[in-house]
Design an enzyme around this catalytic site. Structure first.
Site, PDB file in Angstrom:
ATOM      1  N   TYR A  92      45.871  38.903  52.562  1.00 10.96           N
ATOM      2  CA  TYR A  92      46.816  37.286  52.438  1.00 10.96           C
ATOM      3  C   TYR A  92      47.499  37.207  53.749  1.00 10.96           C
ATOM      4  CZ  TYR A  92      49.535  33.723  50.391  1.00 10.96           C
ATOM      5  OH  TYR A  92      50.361  32.654  50.159  1.00 10.96           O
ATOM      6  N   SER A 187      43.368  43.897  48.774  1.00  6.70           N
ATOM      7  CA  SER A 187      44.342  42.933  48.281  1.00  6.70           C
ATOM      8  C   SER A 187      43.706  41.604  48.180  1.00  6.70           C
ATOM      9  CB  SER A 187      45.715  42.810  49.411  1.00  6.70           C
ATOM     10  OG  SER A 187      46.668  42.419  48.677  1.00  6.70           O
ATOM     11  N   GLN A 188      44.210  40.497  48.550  1.00  6.05           N
ATOM     12  CA  GLN A 188      43.438  39.418  48.334  1.00  6.05           C
ATOM     13  C   GLN A 188      41.928  39.407  48.808  1.00  6.05           C
ATOM     14  OE1 GLN A 188      44.557  35.096  50.256  1.00  6.05           O
ATOM     15  NE2 GLN A 188      43.290  36.005  51.659  1.00  6.05           N
ATOM     16  N   ASP A 273      52.435  50.635  43.712  1.00  5.86           N
ATOM     17  CA  ASP A 273      52.073  49.138  44.391  1.00  5.86           C
ATOM     18  C   ASP A 273      52.752  48.032  43.633  1.00  5.86           C
ATOM     19  OD1 ASP A 273      51.299  47.011  45.674  1.00  5.86           O
ATOM     20  OD2 ASP A 273      49.107  47.550  45.227  1.00  5.86           O
ATOM     21  N   HIS A 308      50.951  49.722  48.201  1.00  2.00           N
ATOM     22  CA  HIS A 308      50.022  48.796  48.421  1.00  2.00           C
ATOM     23  C   HIS A 308      49.037  49.135  49.445  1.00  2.00           C
ATOM     24  CE1 HIS A 308      48.179  44.871  47.808  1.00  2.00           C
ATOM     25  NE2 HIS A 308      48.340  44.555  48.938  1.00  2.00           N
TER      26      HIS A 308
END
Length: 329
Positions: A92, A187-188, A273, A308
């Site tokens: 992101y 992630s994204q 996370d 994360h």
């Protein structure tokens, strides 16, 4: 960050009932059919990236509604064709940056297509080159809330479609074996790769770490860290929009894509996370392949003391070792 989610033993069994819209499959079939009406490759231009061991091309392909999406295509210079390919999606706020930034997959002997994320690139890294045409619908300032009042207007409808079209583009690029294409992302990017696995039935392999957009309704209850925090802040102002927003998010939930996926999958998750809480990741893992006959090939690496960032370089090394036999390298 201390441990805040379910204990690992419960996470490994966590398979919540995540409702899906009745028209989920029809919605995505119509969206992809519209995108497929345009020829996929728009431009493939060689680039001098100052690297002597790889060749690089600046790729433009037709994504959502035929709109142009940029990417970097890199392959080892002396490798015999055709090569298996890795299509990579970004986290992101990051754009495709510069062509020499991500060389792991080309160095390992794969053709590599890195997809730019439309309308992103301003939070970190070295920028992006793909505007988001279609960002005029109601929603907040960040892309996580752009068009969030309707699944037809939502930003992630466009970005997920781009991600599917990136696989089509990779298969059409020079020196690529179209039968050996893997999707990868963090992630994204992991959320996008997971969506691709649910929408592209013949994907050869999938690698995701800390995927965003999984079990979204639970994520909104567990964390206010961005990008989920953007949605929380939007609803703190637009209180009347909650039902519309929750309905929109149900069309992009990674758990629903995971149910439909069949490709072998490799997953990484950090138990501390707060950005993509571990229970949301395990929800997708534990539902993976459940809508298809037979048990999906799943490998999960857990990092109990990581946030994360997960396993970072160690996890990449594990991905390299796992992917090679999957793609016949």
């Amino acid at each position: 960050m201390a441990l805040f989610d379910l204990p690992l033993g419960e996470l490994e069994r966590y398979a919540p009932a995540v409702p899906e819209p009745d028209d989920f499959d029809a919605f995505w079939a119509a969206t992809l059919k519209q995108a497929d009406a345009a020829p996929v490759l728009v431009d493939v231009a060689p680039v001098d990236a100052g690297l002597s061991l790889v060749d690089t091309w600046d790729v433009t392909f037709a994504g959502y509604d035929g709109q142009p999406v940029r990417g970097w295509f890199t392959r080892p210079r002396e490798a015999a064709a055709p090569l298996p390919a890795v299509v990579e999606y970004l986290g992101y706020g990051r754009g495709r940056g510069l062509p020499h930034e991500r060389l792991t997959w080309a160095a390992a002997g794969y053709a590599h297509l890195l997809m730019d994320s439309r309308g992103q690139g301003d939070l970190y890294g070295n920028g992006g080159d793909t505007p988001d045409h279609g960002g005029g619908a109601l929603g907040g300032p960040g892309v996580a809330t752009r068009g969030i009042r309707s699944p037809h207007d939502y930003y992630y409808r466009r970005l997920i479609t781009d991600a599917v079209r990136a696989v089509t583009a990779a298969r059409a690029l020079p020196g690529v074996d179209p039968a050996r294409v893997a999707a990868v992302g963090n992630s994204q990017g992991g959320g996008l790769a997971l969506a691709v696995a649910g929408l592209v039935p013949d994907l050869a392999a999938l690698m995701v770490s800390a995927p965003f957009l999984c079990h979204i309704q639970r994520a909104l209850d567990l964390t206010d860290a961005d990008p989920y925090g953007e949605i929380v802040r939007y609803l703190a102002v637009h209180r009347e929009a909650e039902a519309e927003v929750r309905r929109t998010l149900s069309y992009v939930d990674g758990v629903l894509f995971a149910r439909r996926a069949t490709a072998p999958v490799h997953v990484g998750v950090g138990l501390r996370d707060t950005v993509c809480p571990p229970s949301t990741v395990f929800a997708a893992c534990n539902h993976y392949g459940s809508a298809r006959p037979g048990r999906a090939d799943r490998t999960v690496h857990v990092y109990p003391f990581n946030h994360h960032e997960g396993g970072e370089a160690l996890h990449t090394r594990r991905q390299l070792g796992w992917l090679a036999p999957k793609l016949g390298v």
